[in-house]
Design an enzyme around this catalytic site. Structure first.
Site, PDB file in Angstrom:
ATOM      1  N   ASN A   1       9.456   4.133   3.247  1.00 51.90           N
ATOM      2  CA  ASN A   1       9.240   3.707   4.634  1.00 51.90           C
ATOM      3  C   ASN A   1      10.497   3.000   5.143  1.00 51.90           C
ATOM      4  O   ASN A   1      11.328   2.547   4.363  1.00 51.90           O
ATOM      5  CB  ASN A   1       8.097   2.683   4.692  1.00 51.90           C
ATOM      6  CG  ASN A   1       6.754   3.303   4.423  1.00 51.90           C
ATOM      7  OD1 ASN A   1       6.437   3.633   3.294  1.00 51.90           O
ATOM      8  ND2 ASN A   1       5.966   3.469   5.460  1.00 51.90           N
TER       9      ASN A   1
ATOM     10  N   HIS B   1       5.086   4.403  12.766  1.00 54.82           N
ATOM     11  CA  HIS B   1       5.157   4.310  11.298  1.00 54.82           C
ATOM     12  C   HIS B   1       6.194   5.324  10.824  1.00 54.82           C
ATOM     13  O   HIS B   1       5.913   6.520  10.724  1.00 54.82           O
ATOM     14  CB  HIS B   1       3.750   4.626  10.763  1.00 54.82           C
ATOM     15  CG  HIS B   1       3.597   4.659   9.284  1.00 54.82           C
ATOM     16  ND1 HIS B   1       2.950   3.674   8.569  1.00 54.82           N
ATOM     17  CD2 HIS B   1       3.973   5.577   8.351  1.00 54.82           C
ATOM     18  CE1 HIS B   1       2.929   3.981   7.282  1.00 54.82           C
ATOM     19  NE2 HIS B   1       3.540   5.136   7.123  1.00 54.82           N
TER      20      HIS B   1
ATOM     21  N   CYS C   1       4.316   9.253   0.265  1.00 51.16           N
ATOM     22  CA  CYS C   1       2.934   9.681   0.087  1.00 51.16           C
ATOM     23  C   CYS C   1       2.889  10.716  -1.027  1.00 51.16           C
ATOM     24  O   CYS C   1       3.598  11.722  -0.968  1.00 51.16           O
ATOM     25  CB  CYS C   1       2.380  10.272   1.388  1.00 51.16           C
ATOM     26  SG  CYS C   1       0.727  10.933   1.176  1.00 51.16           S
TER      27      CYS C   1
ATOM     28  N   ARG D   1       0.832  -1.211   0.000  1.00 47.12           N
ATOM     29  CA  ARG D   1       0.000   0.000   0.000  1.00 47.12           C
ATOM     30  C   ARG D   1       0.871   1.266   0.000  1.00 47.12           C
ATOM     31  O   ARG D   1       0.998   1.950  -1.012  1.00 47.12           O
ATOM     32  CB  ARG D   1      -0.955  -0.035   1.216  1.00 47.12           C
ATOM     33  CG  ARG D   1      -2.076   0.993   1.163  1.00 47.12           C
ATOM     34  CD  ARG D   1      -1.665   2.370   1.611  1.00 47.12           C
ATOM     35  NE  ARG D   1      -1.121   2.409   2.953  1.00 47.12           N
ATOM     36  CZ  ARG D   1      -0.538   3.477   3.466  1.00 47.12           C
ATOM     37  NH1 ARG D   1      -0.411   4.589   2.762  1.00 47.12           N
ATOM     38  NH2 ARG D   1      -0.038   3.457   4.692  1.00 47.12           N
ATOM     39  N   ASP D   2       1.538   1.539   1.111  1.00 49.39           N
ATOM     40  CA  ASP D   2       2.371   2.756   1.185  1.00 49.39           C
ATOM     41  C   ASP D   2       3.504   2.645   0.165  1.00 49.39           C
ATOM     42  O   ASP D   2       3.891   3.634  -0.464  1.00 49.39           O
ATOM     43  CB  ASP D   2       2.949   2.887   2.604  1.00 49.39           C
ATOM     44  CG  ASP D   2       3.157   4.334   3.030  1.00 49.39           C
ATOM     45  OD1 ASP D   2       3.122   5.216   2.175  1.00 49.39           O
ATOM     46  OD2 ASP D   2       3.373   4.570   4.231  1.00 49.39           O
TER      47      ASP D   2
ATOM     48  N   HIS E   1       8.926   6.845   8.156  1.00 55.27           N
ATOM     49  CA  HIS E   1       9.568   6.963   6.840  1.00 55.27           C
ATOM     50  C   HIS E   1      11.024   7.304   7.121  1.00 55.27           C
ATOM     51  O   HIS E   1      11.349   7.936   8.132  1.00 55.27           O
ATOM     52  CB  HIS E   1       8.855   8.024   5.996  1.00 55.27           C
ATOM     53  CG  HIS E   1       7.523   7.543   5.493  1.00 55.27           C
ATOM     54  ND1 HIS E   1       7.319   7.125   4.212  1.00 55.27           N
ATOM     55  CD2 HIS E   1       6.338   7.376   6.135  1.00 55.27           C
ATOM     56  CE1 HIS E   1       6.060   6.731   4.070  1.00 55.27           C
ATOM     57  NE2 HIS E   1       5.432   6.877   5.217  1.00 55.27           N
TER      58      HIS E   1
END
Ligand code: HMG
Ligand code: MG
Length: 314
Positions: free
Chosen positions: A261, A219, A252, A23-24, A221
């Site tokens: 990430n 989370h 993003c 996803r990310d 990055h």
């Protein structure tokens, strides 16, 4: 090569790695990745032992064209894997996204809030306050349907338009997501500017507000190379869930200067060195990220993937 194990007293014995590569990782890719390749990525991550694999987003396809095939991807995975695929979390911002997840019988959704006004406008097309008006009916319906809802908070450390973000503001946004029924908060360093003391202060501020580390995920990055140091600070503060992306893919599209990430392989190497259990198979991950790098036509940014891939060719 495997890391030498040197446990550090006082750290958790076990953690959960929440895999966001599909996803990310893929939402920010320039190239359109074929749906079967995405499905294979998810299957490989599951086979490597990932306990939670965030598969895609039910967002507006014009906003994130890279994930416009979310329904097709999830339909194929449900046909093939059945209930195992229905357990895969997906991002859902609103009622329309929830309808799409409910149609497929999915059980885990993640809503994503912003801690800042600027990013709420850019990522959700509404203000800091009105994001909750969009989330509230969606969460009501999701909980009614027996779903589990994760709550992301973005820009928890710094924001490219607003600079430093007040810890109290992040706690307030997180608290509101929990009040709406989210079971876990994932605190996002969307642009990777956080440092270890800031992580400790933020987790401490949540604790002071009655939200203990067991309700938090972190989370990171890795834009400024701080992600693993920040995980260490999180472990010391008692947080046991960490988001990571296989091969270090990610970013993003609506956050200026967001890069990859924290790589799952770098996290696994670090945890293995501390003797902290996580259940993932490092060589299967490295193989998966090597395969994905071939699909994307460029090497993985993960130091561990590159080092182990090099070892394998020696
Ligand atoms: P909007 O334009 O304000 O939406 O976008 P709207 O409610 O006004 O609806 C407009 C049209 O879009 C309608 O269609 C809706 O049906 C449709 P029309 O009637 O005009 O034909 N629509 C949808 N279609 C499909 N799926 C949907 C959907 N919603 C509305 N879910 C919206 C608001 C939130 C939808 C938009 O801003 C959006 O999709 N944003 C997503 C941005 C995004 O995905 N960003 C990346 C994920 S967040 C992230 O990466 C950070 C994280 O990793 C943590 C960290 O690092 O910090 C999680
Ligand atoms: Mg992210």
């Amino acid at each position: 090569m495997l890391p030498m194990v040197w446990p550090e007293p006082g750290l958790p014995e076990q953690v959960t790695i929440y895999e966001v590569g599909a996803r990310d990782g893929l939402q920010n890719e320039q190239a359109q990745i074929p749906t079967p390749t995405k499905a294979e990525f998810v299957r490989r991550l599951l086979a490597a032992g990932a306990p939670a694999v965030e598969a895609t987003s039910f967002v507006h396809p014009k906003w994130v064209p890279q994930l416009a095939d979310a329904a097709e991807l999830m339909t194929g995975l449900v046909d093939e894997l059945g209930d195992r695929a229905r357990e895969l979390p997906v991002l859902v911002p609103n009622d329309r996204g929830l309808d799409r997840a409910l149609d497929l019988g999915l059980r885990h959704v993640a809503v994503f809030a912003s801690a800042t006004e600027s990013f709420a406008q850019r990522n959700l097309n509404r203000g800091l306050e009105s994001q909750f008006e969009m989330f509230a009916p969606m969460l009501d319906r999701a909980l009614e349907a027996g779903m589990d809802v994760r709550g992301y908070v973005s820009m928890c450390f710094g924001d490219p338009w607003e600079g430093a973000v007040d810890v109290a503001q992040v706690v307030e946004v997180g608290q509101r997501l929990l009040d709406l029924g989210a079971t876990q908060l994932s605190l996002g360093d969307t642009i990777g500017v956080g440092t270890a003391g800031h992580v400790r202060a933020l987790v401490g501020a949540f604790d002071d507000a009655g939200i203990g580390p067991e309700r938090l995920a972190l989370h990171f990055h890795d834009t400024y190379g701080q992600a693993l140091t920040n995980v260490h600070a999180g472990l010391q503060a008692g947080v046991t869930t960490y988001d990571a992306s296989a091969g270090g893919l990610g970013g993003c599209p609506y956050a200026k200067s967001a890069t990859g990430n924290l790589a799952t392989e770098d996290l696994v190497w670090f945890l293995d060195g501390l003797g902290i259990r996580h259940g993932l198979d490092l060589s299967a991950l490295v193989e998966t990220s090597g395969w994905m790098a071939e699909q994307l036509g460029r090497p993985s940014p993960s130091a561990v993937v590159r080092a182990l891939a090099h070892d394998a060719t020696e």
